[in-house]
Design a protein around this motif. Structure first.
Motif, PDB file in Angstrom:
ATOM      1  N   ARG A   1       0.795  -1.228   0.000  1.00  0.00           N
ATOM      2  CA  ARG A   1       0.000   0.000   0.000  1.00  0.00           C
ATOM      3  C   ARG A   1       0.825   1.274   0.000  1.00  0.00           C
ATOM      4  O   ARG A   1       0.433   2.270  -0.602  1.00  0.00           O
ATOM      5  CB  ARG A   1      -0.938  -0.006   1.218  1.00  0.00           C
ATOM      6  CG  ARG A   1      -2.028  -1.067   1.158  1.00  0.00           C
ATOM      7  CD  ARG A   1      -2.708  -1.191   2.511  1.00  0.00           C
ATOM      8  NE  ARG A   1      -3.788  -2.176   2.517  1.00  0.00           N
ATOM      9  CZ  ARG A   1      -3.594  -3.487   2.649  1.00  0.00           C
ATOM     10  NH1 ARG A   1      -2.353  -3.969   2.783  1.00  0.00           N
ATOM     11  NH2 ARG A   1      -4.620  -4.319   2.658  1.00  0.00           N
ATOM     12  N   LEU A   2       1.968   1.275   0.689  1.00  0.00           N
ATOM     13  CA  LEU A   2       2.757   2.496   0.812  1.00  0.00           C
ATOM     14  C   LEU A   2       4.066   2.436   0.026  1.00  0.00           C
ATOM     15  O   LEU A   2       4.933   3.299   0.189  1.00  0.00           O
ATOM     16  CB  LEU A   2       3.028   2.789   2.289  1.00  0.00           C
ATOM     17  CG  LEU A   2       1.753   3.201   3.050  1.00  0.00           C
ATOM     18  CD1 LEU A   2       1.935   3.053   4.549  1.00  0.00           C
ATOM     19  CD2 LEU A   2       1.362   4.628   2.718  1.00  0.00           C
ATOM     20  N   GLY A   3       4.188   1.444  -0.841  1.00  0.00           N
ATOM     21  CA  GLY A   3       5.338   1.401  -1.739  1.00  0.00           C
ATOM     22  C   GLY A   3       6.658   1.162  -1.039  1.00  0.00           C
ATOM     23  O   GLY A   3       7.696   1.661  -1.486  1.00  0.00           O
ATOM     24  N   VAL A   4       6.642   0.367   0.029  1.00  0.00           N
ATOM     25  CA  VAL A   4       7.889   0.064   0.733  1.00  0.00           C
ATOM     26  C   VAL A   4       8.789  -0.793  -0.146  1.00  0.00           C
ATOM     27  O   VAL A   4       9.994  -0.573  -0.238  1.00  0.00           O
ATOM     28  CB  VAL A   4       7.608  -0.645   2.071  1.00  0.00           C
ATOM     29  CG1 VAL A   4       8.913  -1.010   2.784  1.00  0.00           C
ATOM     30  CG2 VAL A   4       6.747   0.244   2.965  1.00  0.00           C
ATOM     31  N   LYS A   5       8.204  -1.774  -0.811  1.00  0.00           N
ATOM     32  CA  LYS A   5       8.965  -2.668  -1.683  1.00  0.00           C
ATOM     33  C   LYS A   5       8.743  -2.292  -3.154  1.00  0.00           C
ATOM     34  O   LYS A   5       7.622  -1.986  -3.560  1.00  0.00           O
ATOM     35  CB  LYS A   5       8.556  -4.121  -1.438  1.00  0.00           C
ATOM     36  CG  LYS A   5       8.936  -4.633  -0.066  1.00  0.00           C
ATOM     37  CD  LYS A   5      10.462  -4.803   0.071  1.00  0.00           C
ATOM     38  CE  LYS A   5      11.100  -3.674   0.841  1.00  0.00           C
ATOM     39  NZ  LYS A   5      12.573  -3.738   0.850  1.00  0.00           N
ATOM     40  N   PRO A   6       9.787  -2.316  -3.957  1.00  0.00           N
ATOM     41  CA  PRO A   6       9.682  -1.859  -5.348  1.00  0.00           C
ATOM     42  C   PRO A   6       9.295  -2.974  -6.319  1.00  0.00           C
ATOM     43  O   PRO A   6       9.509  -4.159  -6.038  1.00  0.00           O
ATOM     44  CB  PRO A   6      11.110  -1.390  -5.644  1.00  0.00           C
ATOM     45  CG  PRO A   6      11.971  -2.328  -4.831  1.00  0.00           C
ATOM     46  CD  PRO A   6      11.170  -2.634  -3.575  1.00  0.00           C
ATOM     47  N   LEU A   7       8.735  -2.572  -7.469  1.00  0.00           N
ATOM     48  CA  LEU A   7       8.470  -3.519  -8.551  1.00  0.00           C
ATOM     49  C   LEU A   7       8.443  -2.759  -9.872  1.00  0.00           C
ATOM     50  O   LEU A   7       7.647  -1.837 -10.051  1.00  0.00           O
ATOM     51  CB  LEU A   7       7.149  -4.257  -8.328  1.00  0.00           C
ATOM     52  CG  LEU A   7       6.856  -5.417  -9.283  1.00  0.00           C
ATOM     53  CD1 LEU A   7       7.989  -6.446  -9.284  1.00  0.00           C
ATOM     54  CD2 LEU A   7       5.543  -6.109  -8.923  1.00  0.00           C
ATOM     55  N   HIS A   8       9.347  -3.135 -10.781  1.00  0.00           N
ATOM     56  CA  HIS A   8       9.451  -2.525 -12.105  1.00  0.00           C
ATOM     57  C   HIS A   8       8.988  -3.519 -13.158  1.00  0.00           C
ATOM     58  O   HIS A   8       9.116  -4.734 -12.985  1.00  0.00           O
ATOM     59  CB  HIS A   8      10.902  -2.139 -12.409  1.00  0.00           C
ATOM     60  CG  HIS A   8      11.502  -1.169 -11.434  1.00  0.00           C
ATOM     61  ND1 HIS A   8      11.917  -1.550 -10.171  1.00  0.00           N
ATOM     62  CD2 HIS A   8      11.764   0.152 -11.541  1.00  0.00           C
ATOM     63  CE1 HIS A   8      12.411  -0.483  -9.539  1.00  0.00           C
ATOM     64  NE2 HIS A   8      12.333   0.556 -10.347  1.00  0.00           N
ATOM     65  N   TYR A   9       8.459  -2.993 -14.262  1.00  0.00           N
ATOM     66  CA  TYR A   9       8.085  -3.875 -15.373  1.00  0.00           C
ATOM     67  C   TYR A   9       8.223  -3.132 -16.694  1.00  0.00           C
ATOM     68  O   TYR A   9       8.273  -1.900 -16.735  1.00  0.00           O
ATOM     69  CB  TYR A   9       6.669  -4.423 -15.198  1.00  0.00           C
ATOM     70  CG  TYR A   9       5.555  -3.403 -15.283  1.00  0.00           C
ATOM     71  CD1 TYR A   9       4.842  -3.210 -16.468  1.00  0.00           C
ATOM     72  CD2 TYR A   9       5.190  -2.635 -14.172  1.00  0.00           C
ATOM     73  CE1 TYR A   9       3.798  -2.284 -16.544  1.00  0.00           C
ATOM     74  CE2 TYR A   9       4.154  -1.716 -14.241  1.00  0.00           C
ATOM     75  CZ  TYR A   9       3.464  -1.548 -15.424  1.00  0.00           C
ATOM     76  OH  TYR A   9       2.439  -0.628 -15.507  1.00  0.00           O
ATOM     77  N   ALA A  10       8.307  -3.898 -17.771  1.00  0.00           N
ATOM     78  CA  ALA A  10       8.435  -3.305 -19.109  1.00  0.00           C
ATOM     79  C   ALA A  10       7.869  -4.270 -20.135  1.00  0.00           C
ATOM     80  O   ALA A  10       8.135  -5.476 -20.080  1.00  0.00           O
ATOM     81  CB  ALA A  10       9.900  -3.005 -19.429  1.00  0.00           C
ATOM     82  N   LEU A  11       7.079  -3.753 -21.072  1.00  0.00           N
ATOM     83  CA  LEU A  11       6.565  -4.542 -22.184  1.00  0.00           C
ATOM     84  C   LEU A  11       7.417  -4.245 -23.403  1.00  0.00           C
ATOM     85  O   LEU A  11       7.450  -3.111 -23.897  1.00  0.00           O
ATOM     86  CB  LEU A  11       5.098  -4.196 -22.461  1.00  0.00           C
ATOM     87  CG  LEU A  11       4.420  -5.014 -23.561  1.00  0.00           C
ATOM     88  CD1 LEU A  11       4.329  -6.494 -23.161  1.00  0.00           C
ATOM     89  CD2 LEU A  11       3.035  -4.450 -23.866  1.00  0.00           C
ATOM     90  N   LEU A  12       8.129  -5.258 -23.888  1.00  0.00           N
ATOM     91  CA  LEU A  12       8.985  -5.081 -25.055  1.00  0.00           C
ATOM     92  C   LEU A  12       8.152  -5.116 -26.330  1.00  0.00           C
ATOM     93  O   LEU A  12       6.985  -5.543 -26.337  1.00  0.00           O
ATOM     94  CB  LEU A  12      10.064  -6.163 -25.080  1.00  0.00           C
ATOM     95  CG  LEU A  12      10.938  -6.292 -23.824  1.00  0.00           C
ATOM     96  CD1 LEU A  12      12.050  -7.310 -24.047  1.00  0.00           C
ATOM     97  CD2 LEU A  12      11.518  -4.938 -23.422  1.00  0.00           C
ATOM     98  N   ASN A  13       8.765  -4.700 -27.424  1.00  0.00           N
ATOM     99  CA  ASN A  13       8.030  -4.591 -28.694  1.00  0.00           C
ATOM    100  C   ASN A  13       7.532  -5.941 -29.199  1.00  0.00           C
ATOM    101  O   ASN A  13       6.544  -6.003 -29.942  1.00  0.00           O
ATOM    102  CB  ASN A  13       8.917  -3.938 -29.760  1.00  0.00           C
ATOM    103  CG  ASN A  13       9.241  -2.494 -29.420  1.00  0.00           C
ATOM    104  OD1 ASN A  13       8.505  -1.844 -28.682  1.00  0.00           O
ATOM    105  ND2 ASN A  13      10.349  -1.985 -29.945  1.00  0.00           N
ATOM    106  N   ASP A  14       8.192  -7.026 -28.806  1.00  0.00           N
ATOM    107  CA  ASP A  14       7.778  -8.349 -29.292  1.00  0.00           C
ATOM    108  C   ASP A  14       6.730  -9.005 -28.386  1.00  0.00           C
ATOM    109  O   ASP A  14       6.411 -10.180 -28.555  1.00  0.00           O
ATOM    110  CB  ASP A  14       8.994  -9.266 -29.445  1.00  0.00           C
ATOM    111  CG  ASP A  14       9.647  -9.638 -28.111  1.00  0.00           C
ATOM    112  OD1 ASP A  14       9.239  -9.068 -27.061  1.00  0.00           O
ATOM    113  OD2 ASP A  14      10.563 -10.482 -28.108  1.00  0.00           O
ATOM    114  N   GLY A  15       6.206  -8.241 -27.401  1.00  0.00           N
ATOM    115  CA  GLY A  15       5.186  -8.787 -26.520  1.00  0.00           C
ATOM    116  C   GLY A  15       5.727  -9.469 -25.282  1.00  0.00           C
ATOM    117  O   GLY A  15       4.947 -10.031 -24.501  1.00  0.00           O
ATOM    118  N   THR A  16       7.034  -9.405 -25.062  1.00  0.00           N
ATOM    119  CA  THR A  16       7.629  -9.985 -23.861  1.00  0.00           C
ATOM    120  C   THR A  16       7.508  -8.992 -22.706  1.00  0.00           C
ATOM    121  O   THR A  16       7.898  -7.830 -22.833  1.00  0.00           O
ATOM    122  CB  THR A  16       9.114 -10.317 -24.093  1.00  0.00           C
ATOM    123  OG1 THR A  16       9.219 -11.273 -25.156  1.00  0.00           O
ATOM    124  CG2 THR A  16       9.739 -10.898 -22.833  1.00  0.00           C
TER     125      THR A  16
END
Length: 633
Positions: free
Chosen positions: A141-156
């Protein structure tokens, strides 16, 4: 505490390269040096690095349900997991461990996406459900732990605790987002959900992301927010008593550990309160860790010692030399994005010290935001009183003109430094607060940027970050509004980012009892006069802690983890500033006006102006360019 990462094919079931997944996983080895594991099947791969805290024997990850159709990788702690286990067992779920991780798997099976609403803790996790053919990402809820994501052009789809794990894949383009650069030079960090790279995102706090194969990537879904209703009818005596009870409960929940545990002790109100209450809940002496500074102007070690002696803690102190600036490149590699909070240096050092003695440390982070402790809150409310006396239509032209013509006088006594006040009076409440929070303010950023970069921005300003959150705040109370903004911006993007990366660099888990979400919710129902009263910030916390702490601990001026930037840039770092900012990557980037930077450097060196904050912000951007943009993945 751990690191998670993974790969998901949103378009089909293409094979996952185990070597690539392992490389992504190992890029976060520092987050979990005890052991690592991966799960790979067609179209999905999950990776995990483990720092063992609870259920040392059987808590390995990835972790599965009974038939292995659901798999999870998890970073954090679910503090109420022991309450959830019998509830889930009653629903027919069979547990093979005593770990909080397994609660996530069965809670997903029982309650689906709403499982996160049942969790009390700090967490980021990724869950793969083969039967539903979906990937589920969630953040606390308060963003203590991080999480990044990315959608590549090939759908990965790539995801990971730190951005470096996405870069380790090799397929994420390092195309810098100009809007992220504007946010960095205004705020000192890139605000959620943006990342420094165009194709990457941070999952915002209190959000989940359900990814279904064959479908377009959805927007994250909110599952919680804090509401500043400020309407609870309660006496001061009742509030003091209830706060103490709530703090004790929050701290008690965070004492669960199968490894050595302690606390940071800075000598400030928040960490001292945590240590005082920990001592009452522990039969053994509390392990406390403090940083002393060789420069007495920045040293709070004496106040920390007073608390340690009162509660007979096992107290450990390291002294940081006043010229401890060798971490610049280390920090750039650690944070993966430009990050300009110079207190990252002592935070790194106190985590380094703590890890010599404990694996888990409690901190006092989050207290200023919820209890109203920042000095800027008092100043903002004073300005609000003046702003309320005249309508914006009158204030904007009148004080705008005065702000433009009045000279900037950093060298003068405070009574003559009216330029900032005039500028604030010409603004709305949100504009004024953004102005006070900006490391480099609007006119200076405009002069700093090149013509080409200003054109790239297309009129975008980082104030949009504050405006977006203010529109959702649901309150026009002057203090409640800026507390809401800080909880969604400064706390997440600056404080939590700093502590997570600094602690994980040393494989140390930090727990924040003042960010317990039921406590934050309760505090948001209390009148603002219980937080900031007669000019005294943290009024409620200080009054509640009077039986536990000396008055000179609680009612002295706030110091914080400051470092002597102004002196560094006129002394030992003088040549480095010139080499980094007048030549090299900053000059080659095309983002900046070289004449503006040169003028800034020369004015600072001469002592005519103090440009230490913008110079540090530029220096850390240069370190990002050299260590991340030019560095190997």
């Amino acid at each position: 505490m751990c690191g998670i990462t993974g790969i998901f094919d949103t378009r089909g079931r293409r094979g996952i390269d185990r070597a690539v997944l392992t490389r992504m996983n190992e890029s976060q080895h520092h987050r979990g040096p005890v052991e690592g594991g991966v799960h790979v099947e067609p179209g999905v791969g999950l990776g995990h690095r483990r720092l063992s805290i609870i259920d040392l024997a059987t808590g390995q990850q990835p972790l599965y349900n009974e038939d292995r159709s659901v798999c999870v990788v998890f970073n954090g702690e679910i503090y109420n997991y022991l309450e959830l286990i019998p509830e889930l067992q009653a629903l027919g779920h069979v547990f093979h461990t005593r770990s909080d991780t397994e609660v996530i798997v069965h809670a997903w099976e029982a309650w689906g996406e709403k499982c996160v609403e049942r969790f009390r803790g700090m967490f980021a996790f990724a869950l793969w459900d083969r039967n539903k053919d979906c990937l589920f990402l969630a953040r606390d809820r308060l963003g203590v732990k991080p999480l990044h994501y990315a959608l590549l052009n090939d759908g990965t789809l790539l995801f990971g605790s730190e951005l470096k794990s996405l870069l380790a894949h090799g397929g994420l383009p390092k195309d810098i987002d100009p809007l992220a650069v504007e946010e960095y030079f205004a705020l000192g960090y890139v605000a959620e959900p943006r990342c420094i790279f165009k194709q990457a995102r941070k999952l915002p706090p209190a959000c989940t992301l359900l990814v279904k194969r064959g479908e377009a990537l959805r927007e994250p879904r909110d599952y919680w927010d804090v509401r500043f209703s400020l309407d609870r009818k309660i006496s001061e005596a009742e509030a003091f008593e209830e706060l103490t009870a709530r703090l004790n409960e929050s701290i008690r929940l965070r004492l669960m550990s199968e490894v050595p545990l302690g606390a940071f002790l800075s000598g400030g109100v928040d960490s001292s309160a945590v240590v005082a209450l920990m001592a009452g809940l522990n039969s053994d002496p509390v392990n406390t860790c403090s940083i002393a500074f060789s420069d007495p102007a920045y040293n709070e070690a004496e106040f920390a010692r007073q608390v340690a002696e009162r509660y007979k803690t096992n107290h450990f102190v390291d002294t940081v030399e006043s010229d401890d600036f060798d971490l610049i490149d280390t920090l750039a590699r650690l944070y993966d994005e430009p990050y300009a909070d110079s207190s990252a240096i002592p935070t790194y050092r106190v985590c380094q010290l703590a890890r010599k003695h404990v694996t888990v440390a409690l901190s006092g982070d989050g207290g200023d935001e919820s209890f109203g402790g920042y000095r800027r809150y008092k100043l903002h409310l004073m300005e609000e009183g003046m702003r309320s006396a005249l309508p914006l239509g009158v204030r904007r032209p009148l004080f705008g003109m005065l702000g433009r013509v009045y000279p900037k006088a950093d060298w003068a006594p405070r009574v003559f430094r009216a330029k900032t006040t005039f500028e604030s009076m010409a603004r709305t409440s949100v504009e004024a607060y953004f102005h006070s929070m900006s490391l480099i303010r609007d006119p200076e950023r405009s002069r700093l940027y090149s013509d080409g970069f200003r054109a790239e921005l297309g009129g975008y300003s980082a104030i949009d970050v504050f405006n977006r959150h203010a529109a959702r705040a649901g309150t026009d109370d002057p203090l409640g509004l800026i507390q809401y903004i800080d909880l969604h911006t400064y706390l997440v993007g600056d404080i939590n980012t700093k502590v997570d990366r600094a602690s994980m660099a040393h494989s140390l888990e930090v727990r924040e009892p003042l960010m317990d979400h039921p406590l934050v919710e309760w505090l948001a129902t209390l009148p603002s006069t219980l937080k900031l009263k007669r000019g005294e910030g943290k009024y409620l916390l200080k009054k509640a802690m009077e039986p536990y702490l000396p008055r000179d601990i609680m009612y002295r001026p706030k110091m914080g983890f400051a470092v002597p930037l102004a002196r560094w840039f006129r002394g030992p770092l003088k040549q480095r500033v010139r080499d980094s900012l007048l030549d090299g990557r900053i000059a080659e980037s095309g983002l900046f006006n070289p004449l503006a930077i040169r003028q800034m450097v020369e004015q600072h060196e001469s002592g005519r102006r103090d440009h230490s904050t913008p110079l540090w912000t530029l220096l850390m951007y240069d370190a990002f360019l050299r260590n991340v943009m030019d560095g190997a993945a």
